[in-house]
Design a protein around this motif. Structure first.
Motif, PDB file in Angstrom:
ATOM      1  N   ILE A 176       0.869  -1.245   0.051  1.00 37.86           N
ATOM      2  CA  ILE A 176      -0.025   0.081  -0.016  1.00 37.86           C
ATOM      3  C   ILE A 176       0.953   1.245  -0.210  1.00 37.86           C
ATOM      4  CG2 ILE A 176      -1.643   1.307   1.187  1.00 37.86           C
ATOM      5  CD1 ILE A 176      -2.509  -1.546   2.196  1.00 37.86           C
ATOM      6  N   ALA A 194      -6.210  -8.798  -3.598  1.00 41.14           N
ATOM      7  CA  ALA A 194      -6.941  -7.641  -4.076  1.00 41.14           C
ATOM      8  C   ALA A 194      -7.527  -7.386  -2.954  1.00 41.14           C
ATOM      9  CB  ALA A 194      -7.427  -7.869  -5.416  1.00 41.14           C
ATOM     10  N   ALA A 198      -7.522  -4.165   0.017  1.00 39.63           N
ATOM     11  CA  ALA A 198      -8.420  -3.254   0.288  1.00 39.63           C
ATOM     12  C   ALA A 198      -8.569  -3.247   1.843  1.00 39.63           C
ATOM     13  CB  ALA A 198      -9.865  -3.650  -0.146  1.00 39.63           C
ATOM     14  N   ALA A 201      -5.788  -1.682   3.603  1.00 38.07           N
ATOM     15  CA  ALA A 201      -5.722   0.010   3.424  1.00 38.07           C
ATOM     16  C   ALA A 201      -6.606   0.421   4.657  1.00 38.07           C
ATOM     17  CB  ALA A 201      -6.070   0.183   2.068  1.00 38.07           C
ATOM     18  N   PRO A 208      -9.601   2.407   0.274  1.00 41.55           N
ATOM     19  CA  PRO A 208      -9.249   1.762  -0.688  1.00 41.55           C
ATOM     20  C   PRO A 208      -9.723   2.374  -2.138  1.00 41.55           C
ATOM     21  CG  PRO A 208     -10.580   0.172   0.826  1.00 41.55           C
ATOM     22  CD  PRO A 208     -10.767   1.585   1.257  1.00 41.55           C
ATOM     23  N   ARG A 209     -10.759   3.018  -2.347  1.00 42.26           N
ATOM     24  CA  ARG A 209     -11.151   3.748  -3.371  1.00 42.26           C
ATOM     25  C   ARG A 209     -10.372   5.042  -3.959  1.00 42.26           C
ATOM     26  NH1 ARG A 209     -16.100   2.222  -5.115  1.00 42.26           N
ATOM     27  NH2 ARG A 209     -16.509   4.126  -6.334  1.00 42.26           N
ATOM     28  N   LEU A 211      -6.971   4.697  -3.391  1.00 41.31           N
ATOM     29  CA  LEU A 211      -5.599   4.230  -3.991  1.00 41.31           C
ATOM     30  C   LEU A 211      -5.671   4.482  -5.568  1.00 41.31           C
ATOM     31  CD1 LEU A 211      -5.230   1.037  -2.234  1.00 41.31           C
ATOM     32  CD2 LEU A 211      -4.093   2.876  -1.709  1.00 41.31           C
ATOM     33  N   ILE A 231     -14.505  -6.689  -5.597  1.00 40.34           N
ATOM     34  CA  ILE A 231     -13.183  -6.041  -5.896  1.00 40.34           C
ATOM     35  C   ILE A 231     -13.228  -4.846  -6.529  1.00 40.34           C
ATOM     36  CG2 ILE A 231     -11.036  -6.250  -7.265  1.00 40.34           C
ATOM     37  CD1 ILE A 231     -11.213  -9.231  -6.764  1.00 40.34           C
ATOM     38  N   GLU A 232     -13.975  -4.592  -7.615  1.00 41.17           N
ATOM     39  CA  GLU A 232     -14.449  -3.564  -8.349  1.00 41.17           C
ATOM     40  C   GLU A 232     -14.857  -2.314  -7.576  1.00 41.17           C
ATOM     41  OE1 GLU A 232     -16.427  -4.430 -11.851  1.00 41.17           O
ATOM     42  OE2 GLU A 232     -14.616  -4.783 -12.918  1.00 41.17           O
ATOM     43  N   GLN A 234     -14.696  -2.314  -4.042  1.00 42.20           N
ATOM     44  CA  GLN A 234     -13.804  -1.776  -2.788  1.00 42.20           C
ATOM     45  C   GLN A 234     -12.843  -1.004  -3.303  1.00 42.20           C
ATOM     46  OE1 GLN A 234     -13.004  -4.737   0.006  1.00 42.20           O
ATOM     47  NE2 GLN A 234     -14.969  -5.635   0.023  1.00 42.20           N
ATOM     48  N   LEU A 235     -12.173  -1.415  -4.382  1.00 42.18           N
ATOM     49  CA  LEU A 235     -11.072  -0.681  -5.000  1.00 42.18           C
ATOM     50  C   LEU A 235     -11.450   0.334  -5.799  1.00 42.18           C
ATOM     51  CD1 LEU A 235      -8.589  -3.587  -5.034  1.00 42.18           C
ATOM     52  CD2 LEU A 235      -8.174  -1.698  -3.502  1.00 42.18           C
ATOM     53  N   ASP A 236     -12.577   0.564  -6.405  1.00 39.31           N
ATOM     54  CA  ASP A 236     -12.811   1.429  -7.225  1.00 39.31           C
ATOM     55  C   ASP A 236     -11.950   1.180  -8.787  1.00 39.31           C
ATOM     56  OD1 ASP A 236     -14.391   3.362  -8.868  1.00 39.31           O
ATOM     57  OD2 ASP A 236     -13.299   5.239  -8.036  1.00 39.31           O
TER      58      ASP A 236
END
Ligand code: ZN
Length: 443
Positions: A176, A194, A198, A201, A208-209, A211, A231-232, A234-236
């Protein structure tokens, strides 16, 4: 606009080969299959097995003739440990990778310089299809070592011309920090890692979004559409799936394009069959079967009809992206998990798929197979969401019938469905034990 920029915008790395229509593609496969059979004569295992069936390049007139050729299994590779499948002299090798099985000894896989060159290109193809551009920076959080994931993706990214941060696996906190310092747009790891990133973070108070990652290329383990959404979200990011196995080459056998409607198989290098794991005859497109792969261009360690034990479906309809290659679904199971119910092949993943179609069920279920008399019976216990658990018999009955109907549609079997209260089914740490096979063995 230069040709190099153009092929990134169209997201096709090698347009001349990747968009070949089916007919010239299949002609190329046939030509390469015949050439492969000549090369296989240098491998004692294949020389023997081809001679025993009196088959060779001359017996292959159409691609369907591949069914006359012998199968290769993981056990065959183990029996010829460490490098009994080499088709080139030892001094011609450029690298050796390996897969660590559950049994301990790794299965080695060897490459010539040309094999490595092709491998980099195959990885470049799915990376570019999934948004990688030369101006990007990619962080690789895969293990580097005997495992093919790290090096395969590394050289694929290098081929595209993007910058690489070879962070390697583990140490989430450090991953991170590197991300925040160096702003990579692309993350390469397993899908579960992945989600670990998240989580990591959030633990240190970072959203996490926020990042810098925009694209993720995930592989190395099976995952689901639900996990992709998670995953999409949580991490955008946009998450892409790719598939490969070290015995065949590593990552690069197939990967998703921007349409994300299945992974395009790199058919100019791999001839993929989808077979019934019991009879080893082809299943129709759209039906689940075991992927059996022939390496058409590998020099160091070509494999003929290698049984992957991975279950997936094939789709040969042209894709909106312009590629005509067959697309494979996610790997939905392993042949080791297959149940045979009254002669029908059933995978636990099909039961799961049926349940996903019914609102109100949870991902917690258990399959029990019994044989009270001479016929198999399947009982599926399903937890339903607390808000749907009702005292009204008619509602419960309707839900019950709906589930049984979906299981019949997806898996082709009649199952006894038992609706159970939330948290009624035992939870497992790690791999869930979904199937209880209580049939007495005949032997
Ligand atoms: Zn496509």
């Amino acid at each position: 606009m230069s040709e190099r920029t153009d092929r990134h915008l169209s997201r096709i790395w090698e347009p001349e080969t990747e968009t070949l229509p089916r007919q010239p593609l299949e002609a190329l496969q046939l030509e390469r299959l015949r050439a492969l059979l000549d090369r296989l004569a240098r491998v004692p295992f294949y020389r023997e097995h081809l001679a025993a069936r009196s088959v060779g390049a001359q017996s292959i007139r159409t691609l369907a003739d591949i069914q006359r050729l012998p199968i290769t299994t993981k056990d065959d590779l183990r029996l010829h440990h460490p490098l009994g499948f080499l088709a080139v002299p030892r001094h011609a090798l450029a690298r050796i990778h390996g897969s660590t099985g559950t049994t301990g000894r790794p299965t080695f896989v060897a490459y010539t310089a040309r094999d490595l060159d092709i491998w980099s290109n195959l990885c470049a193809r799915f990376l570019v299809a999934g948004g990688l551009r030369p101006e990007h920076t990619a962080q690789i959080a895969f293990g580097y070592g005997l495992f093919t994931g790290g090096f395969g993706l590394h050289y694929g990214i290098e081929r595209v011309g993007a910058a690489i941060i070879p962070a390697a696996a583990g140490n989430t906190r450090r991953q991170i920090e590197i991300m925040r310092d160096l702003d990579p747009e692309v993350l390469i790891c397993t899908p579960s890692y992945a989600l670990t990133i998240a989580d990591g973070a959030r633990e240190i108070g970072i959203d996490p979004r926020a990042l810098p990652i925009r694209y993720g290329h995930f592989g190395g383990e099976p995952w689901t559409e639900d996990m992709r959404r998670e995953i999409e979200d949580q991490l955008d990011i946009q998450a892409f799936n790719n598939y490969g196995l070290s015995e065949i080459i590593g990552p690069g056998v197939s990967g998703e394009c921007a349409e994300r409607t299945g992974m395009h198989i790199q058919e100019d290098h791999f001839l993929v069959e989808c077979l019934d794991p019991e009879t080893l005859t082809p299943v129709p497109d759209g039906e689940p079967g075991e992927l059996v792969i022939t390496t058409l261009t590998r020099e160091a360690m070509p494999l003929l009809r290698y049984r992957t034990r991975d279950i997936a479906r094939l789709d040969r309809e042209p894709c909106a992206c312009g590629r005509h290659t067959a697309r494979m679904s996610r790997v939905t199971g392993r042949t080791d998990d297959m149940l045979i119910i009254r002669g029908v092949n059933v995978f636990p993943s099909q039961i799961e798929e049926a349940l996903l179609r019914v609102e109100g069920t949870t991902p917690h279920y258990q399959i029990e197979v019994t044989r009270p008399g001479t016929l198999d019976e399947v009982h599926v216990k399903v937890e339903i969401r607390p808000e749907l658990f009702s005292d009204r018999m008619d509602q419960m009955q309707a839900l019950h019938e709906r589930i049984a109907r979906e299981i019949h549609t997806v898996a082709g079997i009649r199952a006894h469905v038992h609706l159970v209260e939330p948290r009624h089914i035992e939870r497992f740490v790690g791999k869930a034990k979904r199937v209880l096979d209580r049939r007495a063995r005949a032997d």
